[in-house]
Design a protein around this motif. Structure first.
Motif, PDB file in Angstrom:
ATOM      1  N   PHE A   1      84.296  -7.770  20.769  1.00 31.15           N
ATOM      2  CA  PHE A   1      84.088  -9.090  21.378  1.00 31.15           C
ATOM      3  C   PHE A   1      82.599  -9.364  21.551  1.00 31.15           C
ATOM      4  O   PHE A   1      82.132 -10.473  21.287  1.00 31.15           O
ATOM      5  N   PHE A   2      81.842  -8.356  21.987  1.00 29.16           N
ATOM      6  CA  PHE A   2      80.401  -8.516  22.175  1.00 29.16           C
ATOM      7  C   PHE A   2      79.703  -8.778  20.841  1.00 29.16           C
ATOM      8  O   PHE A   2      78.876  -9.691  20.730  1.00 29.16           O
ATOM      9  N   ILE A   3      80.033  -8.005  19.825  1.00 25.84           N
ATOM     10  CA  ILE A   3      79.388  -8.160  18.518  1.00 25.84           C
ATOM     11  C   ILE A   3      79.722  -9.511  17.899  1.00 25.84           C
ATOM     12  O   ILE A   3      78.862 -10.171  17.313  1.00 25.84           O
ATOM     13  N   PHE A   4      80.974  -9.948  18.027  1.00 24.83           N
ATOM     14  CA  PHE A   4      81.353 -11.252  17.486  1.00 24.83           C
ATOM     15  C   PHE A   4      80.600 -12.383  18.184  1.00 24.83           C
ATOM     16  O   PHE A   4      80.099 -13.309  17.540  1.00 24.83           O
ATOM     17  N   ALA A   5      80.467 -12.313  19.504  1.00 26.68           N
ATOM     18  CA  ALA A   5      79.734 -13.350  20.246  1.00 26.68           C
ATOM     19  C   ALA A   5      78.246 -13.319  19.894  1.00 26.68           C
ATOM     20  O   ALA A   5      77.619 -14.377  19.740  1.00 26.68           O
ATOM     21  N   ALA A   6      77.669 -12.137  19.764  1.00 28.69           N
ATOM     22  CA  ALA A   6      76.259 -12.040  19.377  1.00 28.69           C
ATOM     23  C   ALA A   6      76.046 -12.589  17.972  1.00 28.69           C
ATOM     24  O   ALA A   6      75.038 -13.243  17.698  1.00 28.69           O
ATOM     25  N   PHE A   7      77.010 -12.351  17.076  1.00 26.62           N
ATOM     26  CA  PHE A   7      76.924 -12.900  15.722  1.00 26.62           C
ATOM     27  C   PHE A   7      77.001 -14.426  15.757  1.00 26.62           C
ATOM     28  O   PHE A   7      76.265 -15.101  15.032  1.00 26.62           O
ATOM     29  N   LEU A   8      77.866 -14.984  16.596  1.00 29.30           N
ATOM     30  CA  LEU A   8      77.945 -16.446  16.731  1.00 29.30           C
ATOM     31  C   LEU A   8      76.631 -17.031  17.237  1.00 29.30           C
ATOM     32  O   LEU A   8      76.173 -18.057  16.735  1.00 29.30           O
ATOM     33  N   VAL A   9      76.025 -16.393  18.213  1.00 33.00           N
ATOM     34  CA  VAL A   9      74.736 -16.859  18.724  1.00 33.00           C
ATOM     35  C   VAL A   9      73.700 -16.803  17.615  1.00 33.00           C
ATOM     36  O   VAL A   9      72.901 -17.735  17.444  1.00 33.00           O
ATOM     37  N   PHE A  10      73.699 -15.741  16.833  1.00 29.74           N
ATOM     38  CA  PHE A  10      72.747 -15.607  15.729  1.00 29.74           C
ATOM     39  C   PHE A  10      72.935 -16.711  14.700  1.00 29.74           C
ATOM     40  O   PHE A  10      71.975 -17.347  14.271  1.00 29.74           O
ATOM     41  N   VAL A  11      74.181 -16.985  14.315  1.00 28.71           N
ATOM     42  CA  VAL A  11      74.453 -17.998  13.293  1.00 28.71           C
ATOM     43  C   VAL A  11      74.082 -19.388  13.790  1.00 28.71           C
ATOM     44  O   VAL A  11      73.439 -20.165  13.078  1.00 28.71           O
ATOM     45  N   VAL A  12      74.458 -19.723  15.014  1.00 24.95           N
ATOM     46  CA  VAL A  12      74.164 -21.050  15.556  1.00 24.95           C
ATOM     47  C   VAL A  12      72.658 -21.245  15.737  1.00 24.95           C
ATOM     48  O   VAL A  12      72.128 -22.331  15.487  1.00 24.95           O
ATOM     49  N   SER A  13      71.951 -20.194  16.121  1.00 19.89           N
ATOM     50  CA  SER A  13      70.500 -20.331  16.326  1.00 19.89           C
ATOM     51  C   SER A  13      69.746 -20.500  15.011  1.00 19.89           C
ATOM     52  O   SER A  13      68.609 -20.961  15.012  1.00 19.89           O
ATOM     53  N   ARG A  14      70.351 -20.143  13.886  1.00 23.10           N
ATOM     54  CA  ARG A  14      69.685 -20.269  12.588  1.00 23.10           C
ATOM     55  C   ARG A  14      70.026 -21.577  11.872  1.00 23.10           C
ATOM     56  O   ARG A  14      69.529 -21.831  10.796  1.00 23.10           O
ATOM     57  N   THR A  15      70.857 -22.405  12.458  1.00 25.75           N
ATOM     58  CA  THR A  15      71.217 -23.674  11.833  1.00 25.75           C
ATOM     59  C   THR A  15      70.282 -24.776  12.309  1.00 25.75           C
ATOM     60  O   THR A  15      69.476 -24.585  13.218  1.00 25.75           O
ATOM     61  N   ASP A  16      70.397 -25.931  11.705  1.00 28.83           N
ATOM     62  CA  ASP A  16      69.618 -27.094  12.106  1.00 28.83           C
ATOM     63  C   ASP A  16      70.339 -27.928  13.156  1.00 28.83           C
ATOM     64  O   ASP A  16      69.982 -29.068  13.401  1.00 28.83           O
ATOM     65  N   LEU A  17      71.353 -27.355  13.769  1.00 29.10           N
ATOM     66  CA  LEU A  17      72.112 -28.041  14.806  1.00 29.10           C
ATOM     67  C   LEU A  17      71.300 -28.025  16.108  1.00 29.10           C
ATOM     68  O   LEU A  17      70.999 -26.964  16.644  1.00 29.10           O
ATOM     69  N   HIS A  18      70.924 -29.188  16.591  1.00 25.68           N
ATOM     70  CA  HIS A  18      70.174 -29.292  17.833  1.00 25.68           C
ATOM     71  C   HIS A  18      70.822 -30.345  18.719  1.00 25.68           C
ATOM     72  O   HIS A  18      71.372 -31.332  18.242  1.00 25.68           O
TER      73      HIS A  18
ATOM     74  N   PHE B   1      87.161  -6.828  27.509  1.00 24.52           N
ATOM     75  CA  PHE B   1      87.604  -5.734  28.378  1.00 24.52           C
ATOM     76  C   PHE B   1      88.904  -6.089  29.090  1.00 24.52           C
ATOM     77  O   PHE B   1      89.834  -5.287  29.167  1.00 24.52           O
ATOM     78  N   PHE B   2      88.962  -7.323  29.629  1.00 20.22           N
ATOM     79  CA  PHE B   2      90.158  -7.721  30.372  1.00 20.22           C
ATOM     80  C   PHE B   2      91.321  -8.130  29.468  1.00 20.22           C
ATOM     81  O   PHE B   2      92.482  -8.086  29.896  1.00 20.22           O
ATOM     82  N   LEU B   3      91.038  -8.527  28.239  1.00 24.85           N
ATOM     83  CA  LEU B   3      92.101  -8.883  27.299  1.00 24.85           C
ATOM     84  C   LEU B   3      92.620  -7.694  26.499  1.00 24.85           C
ATOM     85  O   LEU B   3      93.612  -7.822  25.780  1.00 24.85           O
ATOM     86  N   ALA B   4      91.983  -6.553  26.600  1.00 22.95           N
ATOM     87  CA  ALA B   4      92.376  -5.379  25.825  1.00 22.95           C
ATOM     88  C   ALA B   4      93.823  -4.950  26.091  1.00 22.95           C
ATOM     89  O   ALA B   4      94.552  -4.636  25.125  1.00 22.95           O
ATOM     90  N   PRO B   5      94.322  -4.929  27.341  1.00 23.28           N
ATOM     91  CA  PRO B   5      95.729  -4.559  27.532  1.00 23.28           C
ATOM     92  C   PRO B   5      96.699  -5.537  26.852  1.00 23.28           C
ATOM     93  O   PRO B   5      97.705  -5.117  26.267  1.00 23.28           O
ATOM     94  N   PHE B   6      96.385  -6.821  26.915  1.00 26.38           N
ATOM     95  CA  PHE B   6      97.232  -7.815  26.232  1.00 26.38           C
ATOM     96  C   PHE B   6      97.203  -7.601  24.728  1.00 26.38           C
ATOM     97  O   PHE B   6      98.247  -7.654  24.065  1.00 26.38           O
ATOM     98  N   LEU B   7      96.027  -7.379  24.169  1.00 24.06           N
ATOM     99  CA  LEU B   7      95.911  -7.170  22.722  1.00 24.06           C
ATOM    100  C   LEU B   7      96.597  -5.883  22.295  1.00 24.06           C
ATOM    101  O   LEU B   7      97.192  -5.823  21.213  1.00 24.06           O
ATOM    102  N   ALA B   8      96.547  -4.854  23.144  1.00 24.20           N
ATOM    103  CA  ALA B   8      97.221  -3.591  22.821  1.00 24.20           C
ATOM    104  C   ALA B   8      98.732  -3.777  22.764  1.00 24.20           C
ATOM    105  O   ALA B   8      99.402  -3.260  21.862  1.00 24.20           O
TER     106      ALA B   8
END
Length: 137
Positions: free
Chosen positions: A110-127, A84-91
């Motif tokens: 931005f929200f969907i990309f972050a949620a996708f990252l959380v999903f991918v990291v939670s499905r890995t064997d990285l602990h 939201f706050f970076l949108a003017p800069f990106l525009a």
């Protein structure tokens, strides 16, 4: 994570276990018919008296699960706020008009990309730590 495993070897604090795939195997008490997964190491912080071929319950500390759950909830929300706050800069950078629709699209992306990252990291064997022995079954 709260699963069951069979102790395969004990070498001091280094405990190698094999996870049981089904909870029905624990009720059966037969180690021969249990479908077993990969072997891995666990910690025995409670210093329970473990023996080879005993069935144990393993899991991560509740505090760690709580912290990771909080991060997985807060990270997408903060990412959306950053969008939201970076949108003017990106525009101005990419030359598109900043209206309400584009602002909403940038924030949502931005929200969907972050949620996708959380999903991918939670499905890995990285602990961050090894699972712990919770109890002997």
């Amino acid at each position: 994570m709260r699963d069951f495993a069979i102790v395969k070897s004990i070498d001091g604090q280094k405990i190698e276990v094999v996870s049981l795939i089904s909870d029905a195997c624990v009720a059966c008490n037969s180690k021969n018919c249990a479908k077993q997964g990969k072997s891995f190491h666990v910690l025995n912080k409670k210093n329970l008296p473990l023996e080879e071929d005993c069935i144990i319950r393993i899991g991560f500390p509740r505090v760690l699960n709580g912290i990771l759950g909080l991060i997985s909830l807060v990270f997408p929300v903060f990412s959306a706020a950053a969008g939201f706050f970076l949108a003017p800069f990106l525009a101005s950078r990419f030359g598109f008009e900043l209206n309400q629709m584009n602002l909403a699209l940038v924030t949502a992306s931005f929200f969907i990309f972050a949620a996708f990252l959380v999903f991918v990291v939670s499905r890995t064997d990285l602990h961050l730590s090894h699972p712990e022995v919770i109890q002997i079954v």
